[in-house]
Write a protein that holds these residues in place. Structure first.
Motif, PDB file in Angstrom:
ATOM      1  N   ALA B 223      23.550 -45.423 -17.227  1.00 49.55           N
ATOM      2  CA  ALA B 223      24.509 -45.502 -18.247  1.00 49.55           C
ATOM      3  C   ALA B 223      24.124 -45.793 -19.536  1.00 49.55           C
ATOM      4  O   ALA B 223      23.159 -46.316 -19.627  1.00 49.55           O
ATOM      5  CB  ALA B 223      25.611 -46.403 -17.720  1.00 49.55           C
ATOM      6  N   VAL B 224      24.742 -45.011 -20.607  1.00 50.97           N
ATOM      7  CA  VAL B 224      24.503 -45.387 -22.058  1.00 50.97           C
ATOM      8  C   VAL B 224      25.662 -46.156 -22.685  1.00 50.97           C
ATOM      9  O   VAL B 224      26.581 -45.673 -22.372  1.00 50.97           O
ATOM     10  CB  VAL B 224      24.031 -43.973 -22.719  1.00 50.97           C
ATOM     11  N   LEU B 225      25.367 -47.020 -23.481  1.00 52.51           N
ATOM     12  CA  LEU B 225      26.288 -47.699 -24.259  1.00 52.51           C
ATOM     13  C   LEU B 225      25.885 -47.408 -25.592  1.00 52.51           C
ATOM     14  O   LEU B 225      24.774 -47.499 -26.172  1.00 52.51           O
ATOM     15  CB  LEU B 225      26.206 -49.240 -24.135  1.00 52.51           C
ATOM     16  N   ASP B 226      26.941 -47.244 -26.555  1.00 54.26           N
ATOM     17  CA  ASP B 226      26.793 -47.296 -27.794  1.00 54.26           C
ATOM     18  C   ASP B 226      27.960 -47.703 -28.689  1.00 54.26           C
ATOM     19  O   ASP B 226      29.121 -47.359 -28.221  1.00 54.26           O
ATOM     20  CB  ASP B 226      26.525 -45.674 -28.320  1.00 54.26           C
ATOM     21  N   PHE B 227      27.646 -48.569 -29.586  1.00 56.10           N
ATOM     22  CA  PHE B 227      28.783 -49.197 -30.042  1.00 56.10           C
ATOM     23  C   PHE B 227      30.069 -49.911 -29.261  1.00 56.10           C
ATOM     24  O   PHE B 227      31.035 -49.779 -29.449  1.00 56.10           O
ATOM     25  CB  PHE B 227      29.665 -48.555 -31.085  1.00 56.10           C
ATOM     26  N   GLY B 228      29.261 -50.380 -28.238  1.00 49.75           N
ATOM     27  CA  GLY B 228      30.061 -50.791 -27.215  1.00 49.75           C
ATOM     28  C   GLY B 228      30.997 -50.088 -26.312  1.00 49.75           C
ATOM     29  O   GLY B 228      31.795 -50.557 -25.233  1.00 49.75           O
ATOM     30  N   ALA B 232      27.842 -42.179 -21.816  1.00 51.60           N
ATOM     31  CA  ALA B 232      27.127 -41.136 -20.422  1.00 51.60           C
ATOM     32  C   ALA B 232      26.914 -42.000 -19.320  1.00 51.60           C
ATOM     33  O   ALA B 232      26.824 -43.176 -19.495  1.00 51.60           O
ATOM     34  CB  ALA B 232      25.843 -40.419 -21.017  1.00 51.60           C
ATOM     35  N   GLU B 233      27.113 -41.323 -18.159  1.00 46.20           N
ATOM     36  CA  GLU B 233      26.680 -42.093 -17.041  1.00 46.20           C
ATOM     37  C   GLU B 233      26.150 -41.063 -15.983  1.00 46.20           C
ATOM     38  O   GLU B 233      26.969 -40.024 -15.676  1.00 46.20           O
ATOM     39  CB  GLU B 233      27.773 -42.691 -16.464  1.00 46.20           C
ATOM     40  N   ASP B 234      24.956 -40.938 -15.572  1.00 48.23           N
ATOM     41  CA  ASP B 234      24.573 -40.013 -14.808  1.00 48.23           C
ATOM     42  C   ASP B 234      23.202 -40.206 -14.380  1.00 48.23           C
ATOM     43  O   ASP B 234      22.429 -41.192 -14.711  1.00 48.23           O
ATOM     44  CB  ASP B 234      24.635 -38.519 -15.510  1.00 48.23           C
ATOM     45  N   GLN B 241      19.536 -35.129 -21.387  1.00 44.73           N
ATOM     46  CA  GLN B 241      19.763 -34.052 -22.131  1.00 44.73           C
ATOM     47  C   GLN B 241      21.327 -33.996 -22.794  1.00 44.73           C
ATOM     48  O   GLN B 241      21.551 -33.104 -23.530  1.00 44.73           O
ATOM     49  CB  GLN B 241      19.973 -32.861 -21.137  1.00 44.73           C
ATOM     50  N   ASN B 242      21.678 -35.173 -22.575  1.00 44.51           N
ATOM     51  CA  ASN B 242      23.199 -35.243 -23.361  1.00 44.51           C
ATOM     52  C   ASN B 242      23.181 -35.496 -24.880  1.00 44.51           C
ATOM     53  O   ASN B 242      22.519 -36.431 -25.408  1.00 44.51           O
ATOM     54  CB  ASN B 242      23.793 -36.632 -22.728  1.00 44.51           C
ATOM     55  N   PRO B 243      23.899 -34.572 -25.355  1.00 42.80           N
ATOM     56  CA  PRO B 243      23.796 -34.525 -26.856  1.00 42.80           C
ATOM     57  C   PRO B 243      23.991 -35.960 -27.379  1.00 42.80           C
ATOM     58  O   PRO B 243      23.632 -36.192 -28.453  1.00 42.80           O
ATOM     59  CB  PRO B 243      24.671 -33.537 -27.180  1.00 42.80           C
ATOM     60  N   ALA B 244      25.240 -36.487 -26.962  1.00 39.95           N
ATOM     61  CA  ALA B 244      25.810 -37.730 -27.391  1.00 39.95           C
ATOM     62  C   ALA B 244      24.598 -38.780 -27.477  1.00 39.95           C
ATOM     63  O   ALA B 244      24.276 -39.792 -28.314  1.00 39.95           O
ATOM     64  CB  ALA B 244      27.054 -38.249 -26.777  1.00 39.95           C
ATOM     65  N   VAL B 245      24.098 -38.904 -26.458  1.00 42.26           N
ATOM     66  CA  VAL B 245      22.938 -39.831 -26.129  1.00 42.26           C
ATOM     67  C   VAL B 245      21.926 -39.527 -26.934  1.00 42.26           C
ATOM     68  O   VAL B 245      21.258 -40.396 -27.835  1.00 42.26           O
ATOM     69  CB  VAL B 245      22.522 -39.864 -24.746  1.00 42.26           C
ATOM     70  N   ILE B 246      21.326 -38.347 -27.333  1.00 40.17           N
ATOM     71  CA  ILE B 246      20.191 -37.977 -28.173  1.00 40.17           C
ATOM     72  C   ILE B 246      20.617 -38.533 -29.528  1.00 40.17           C
ATOM     73  O   ILE B 246      19.994 -38.913 -30.306  1.00 40.17           O
ATOM     74  CB  ILE B 246      20.028 -36.394 -28.131  1.00 40.17           C
TER      75      ILE B 246
END
Lengths: 363, 257, 310
Positions: B223-228, B232-234, B241-246
């Protein structure tokens, strides 16, 4: 016991048997040796044992759990006044020791819990001041509760406390076995010795148990202790009430031995004196605390007997009276130990587990 | 797959700052679950809320079907969640063995009376605790330092000791906060096989980590956290590959300049 | 009603002395996170030094007016106490700055008892009469309230000293350096602040205030002795905590509030406790307030400001 003997310097490791039997002999013969210098010294020994009980109890709180309690003497007072109320002409009560001592210990433990419950979440230094305040409040009440109803008899204190009587055997009387006589002070010595030995065994058992480890963990890093499942609040409360229990027992014995109690015996100075014994000997170490109590009971007395005549010869009058000397000694001991040897004369060992088991399994 | 831990809409604020906002995630039994994100994304706050160090304003955690007590660290450990710290927090003055024995505290019962009288149960329990602690030191590979005071251990061994201490609480979920921080490649490799071993032995692992390679090679899901917020979770390959994560990692868009 | 007003006046007077002492505690705590247990003893040394000076003056210059005598006594007591404050920090506390938290506190207790003992050796155990240089006979009562010149002096001097301290801390370079050090030692030293000197200065200033407080305290009660610093010290610490430790305004407010509570409490305790307790219990108010504040509002009335001792 082995752990204790092993920490005797020089001899302990090289000749454990010599150290063990030598210490044992010294402990048993101590009052007889002291008797050669006069009865006062046996009395000092008796007091040293009482201080050991107190210091061992305070060490549970300060040394093991890392909580600075500056009002510890209040628990001593609770024990002593319990004895005074229940075994003296003051209320015309003369209960037996088997009833009073546990009651005194119980009241002291209760006082510890009542005080500890709200204050134990405070930061260390605040805790120190609040416990100091508690000690002072107890003393103020002892001093003033002679009005409107006379409970404590105020500053005069209570006189004529019953002595220790074990199975009808009065420790305050000289024991006669045919022509052989044993003075009361010896009897008290051996009885107090048993009490201290019992306390050492019990406290040592606590120290090497899951509870002692939890205290050590909490003292080292409270947050980490919580994170591995130690209920730090409960553990602090336990340390506080167990420490208070020892104080209560010591107080009862003190009352019986001394024969009177007054608020003066439970001043802040006494709390500090017991704390100095713990600090001087080594916080968290049973042997250290015993050494500290012994040294700091004897040194002032020795000073009293040496320095006072010395001053008279040198200056013709006494400049530093014994009480001043004692305070000076305690204050200096505390400062110097903290600055130069914070672990104390006999530093606590890191290991609380049994070395034997490890030695066997180590590759 | 059985759900072990479920976070339901967890939120935590410090004054005006929102450290966690409506974070929901599900950790399945037996997996290694990674929690990643840039610095200050709220990963450690999530740990602190989960383990009871902080009380969350919103949401709750459900562990093995029942809600976790909030703000009571020792009850969380009792329920079966153990943690380590980003900046190692050992009992520095105690020996390695004792550190692990402390971890077993919550699984033992001896009371004051039992200890003072040295009852048979108390002695037996103490013996088992010592044995178990030694086994765990062996398990993480530092049994030869059993007698060494924790502060004298090397950095990597301190990390291992902290894991052993956490395992001594007999957790169902082990939460590791950046265990590879400050480790070199060899040490990280050994850590990786240790974590795999732990998972193999039936303990679910929740991992906060910066080392992307370690996370990708070790985690079943991430799972990816950003600003709390969870962005994403996978499985790792998809998250990568998730654009938000990148964009979160490359500091694009909302991170400013 | 008269009693109420009278107790309020008395409370304000005692409270302003507490406030003055509390400032010393709060400054040191703010900067070092240390309860300087020996601070109350500085007050005692101040009073006894002043007393000693007055005794000498009596012999060498008996014609001096009371105000001049007082000024000279203060002129000796304040530097003596400042030196004492400086030495305390330099010789004892500085070595313990990075020690575990209990070590400095235990040392401070030791220092406190050492100073008491030394005072006992120098000045004996007895209570000494402190000369009443400022009249203590009450002025003409205003609406039934008696107030003495010495009480007025105490309030005025305290107010002036506190105002001076506020200016020093908020308007001068030294004050700015003190605030920076209180915020964070390491960062302050990176910014070119000589942290050691600043900490020393804090002790010196606090000790100076305590010396003045000591002289006023002794003048008010007409008595000085070796243990006189203990209770006011403890109460002033309570005041500092009550106001919010590390917070100068808080220490002043806390001192006044504590003085009022104590004075009113002593006046009414017999009614409040249905005759069970009398005014000899006055001293427990401070402890009870301390306990209650720490348990229910540990950051005090105005909030605490404490160095993070990084």
């Amino acid at each position: 016991m082995n752990d204790l003997v092993a920490s005797i310097p020089f001899l302990g490791k090289r000749h454990p048997a010599v150290a063990r039997w030598g210490t044992l002999a010294l402990i048993i013969l101590a009052p007889i040796l002291a008797g050669y210098f006069g009865r006062t010294w046996i009395r000092v020994l008796d007091f040293a044992l009482l201080y050991m009980l107190l210091a061992l109890g305070l060490n549970l709180v300060v040394g093991f759990a890392g909580l600075l309690d500056l009002g510890y003497i209040a628990f001593y007072a609770v024990g002593a006044y319990t004895w005074a109320f229940l075994a003296s002409p003051h209320f015309e009560l003369h209960w037996p020791i088997w009833a009073i001592l546990p009651l005194g210990a119980g009241f002291a433990a209760l006082a510890g819990i009542i005080l500890g419950f709200p204050v134990l979440r405070l930061r260390g230094d605040y805790l120190a001041i609040v416990t100091l305040g508690f000690g002072e409040i107890v003393r103020i009440f002892l001093n003033n509760l002679n009005y409107p109803v006379n409970i404590t008899n105020g500053p005069q204190g209570i006189n004529g406390l019953d002595p220790l009587v074990l199975f009808g055997w009065d420790l305050s009387r000289t024991l006669r076995l045919g022509d052989f006589q044993i003075h009361s002070l010896y009897l008290y010595y051996y009885f107090f010795l048993l009490c201290v030995a019992g306390a050492v065994i019990l406290i040592h058992r606590l120290q090497i148990s899951r509870i002692g480890r939890a205290w050590a963990a909490m003292r080292d890093d409270e947050l980490a202790a919580k994170a591995i499942g130690i209920d730090t609040r409960a553990m602090k409360l336990l340390a506080f009430s167990l420490g208070a229990t020892f104080g209560g027992v010591a107080g009862g014995l003190f009352g019986a031995f001394q024969g009177f109690v007054s608020p003066e015996s439970f001043s802040l100075m006494e709390s500090i004196a017991v704390l100095t014994m713990v600090v001087f000997g080594g916080m968290g170490n049973i042997v250290g605390v015993i050494v500290g109590a012994l040294a700091l009971t004897f040194l002032p007395e020795i000073l009293r007997h040496v320095a006072v005549p010395l001053q008279q010869t040198l200056f013709g009058h006494v400049i530093l009276d014994p009480e001043v000397l004692r305070m000076l000694l305690l204050a200096l001991a505390m400062i110097f130990m903290m600055l130069w040897k914070p672990a104390g004369l006999v530093p606590a060992q890191a290991r609380y587990s049994r070395p034997g088991l490890l030695a066997r399994e180590r590759p | 797959m059985i759900t072990l831990l479920e976070a339901r809409g967890v939120g935590k604020r410090f004054g005006g700052l929102t450290a966690l906002a409506d974070v929901s995630l599900t950790i399945r039994q037996g997996e290694v679950y990674g929690l990643i994100g840039p610095n200050g994304a709220g990963k450690t706050t999530f740990f602190n809320v989960l383990t009871g160090a902080y009380v969350p304003e919103d949401g709750e955690f459900v562990f093995e079907g029942s809600p976790l007590p909030q703000g009571k660290p020792h009850q969380v450990v009792a329920a079966g969640i153990a943690r380590t710290f980003q900046n190692i927090r050992l009992f520095r003055e105690l020996s390695a063995l004792e550190n692990v024995m402390c971890g077993h505290h919550i699984r033992t019962q001896a009371g004051v009376w039992g200890i003072l009288t040295q009852s048979r149960q108390a002695r037996e329990e103490e013996r088992l605790t010592t044995e178990r602690a030694f086994e765990l030191l062996t398990y993480v590979g530092i049994e030869r330092f059993a007698d060494t005071v924790a502060k004298n251990l090397s950095y990597g061994d301190q990390r291992r000791l902290e894991i052993a201490r956490a395992l001594a609480t007999e957790p169902r979920l082990l939460a590791l906060d950046e265990p590879a921080a400050g480790m070199n490649a060899t040490e990280t490799g050994r850590l990786k096989s240790l974590i795999e071993q732990i998972r193999h032995d039936g303990v679910t692992v929740l991992l906060i980590e910066h080392d992307v390679k370690l996370v990708m090679g070790l985690c079943d899901r991430v799972a990816v956290l950003d600003f709390g917020k969870k962005i994403a979770e996978d499985v790792p390959a998809v998250v990568q590959q998730n654009p938000a994560v990148i964009s979160a990692y490359l500091g694009g868009g909302k991170h400013g300049h | 009603m008269d009693i109420l007003l009278q107790q309020i006046v008395n409370g304000l007077v005692v409270g302003s002395v507490y406030a003055l002492i509390a400032l010393g505690y709060t400054m040191v705590y703010g900067i070092l996170g240390l309860i300087n247990f020996a601070h109350g003893e500085v007050l005692m040394i101040g009073a006894l030094t002043a007393l000693q000076t007055l005794g000498v003056l009596e012999r060498i210059a008996p014609d001096l007016g009371p105000l001049a005598q007082l000024a000279i006594a203060l002129g000796v007591a304040v530097p003596v106490c400042m030196t004492l404050g400086f030495l305390m920090e330099r010789l004892a506390y500085r070595r313990l700055r990075n020690a575990p938290r209990l070590a400095p506190l235990i040392t401070a207790i030791g220092v406190s008892f050492l100073l008491q003992t030394v005072a006992m050796i120098l000045w004996g155990r007895n209570y000494h009469t402190f000369p009443q240089l400022i009249p203590t006979t009450p002025l003409e009562p205003v609406s039934g309230v008696f107030i003495t010149p010495v009480q007025i002096t105490i309030v005025v001097v305290s107010a002036l000293m506190m105002a001076g301290l506020l200016v020093l801390v908020n308007r001068t370079r030294l004050g700015r350096a003190m605030r920076a050090t209180a915020e964070n030692h390491r960062v302050a030293s990176l910014m070119g602040v000589d942290v050691n000197a600043i900490i020393g200065a804090t002790f010196v200033i606090g000790a100076g205030l305590a010396a003045v407080a000591g002289v006023m305290f002794a003048s008010n009660y007409g008595i000085a002795h070796y243990a006189m610093g203990f209770l006011p010290g403890l109460k002033a610490f309570t005041a500092a905590v009550l106001g919010g430790i590390g917070n100068l305004g808080g220490a002043m407010l806390g001192g006044i509030v504590l003085g009022l509570v104590e004075s009113l409490g002593a006046g009414y305790i017999e009614h409040l406790s249905f005759g069970f307790l009398n005014s000899s219990y006055q001293d427990i108010f401070a402890f009870i307030i301390l306990g209650l504040v720490l348990i229910f509002r540990p950051t005090g009335l105005l909030g605490e400001r404490v160095s993070d001792r990084a």
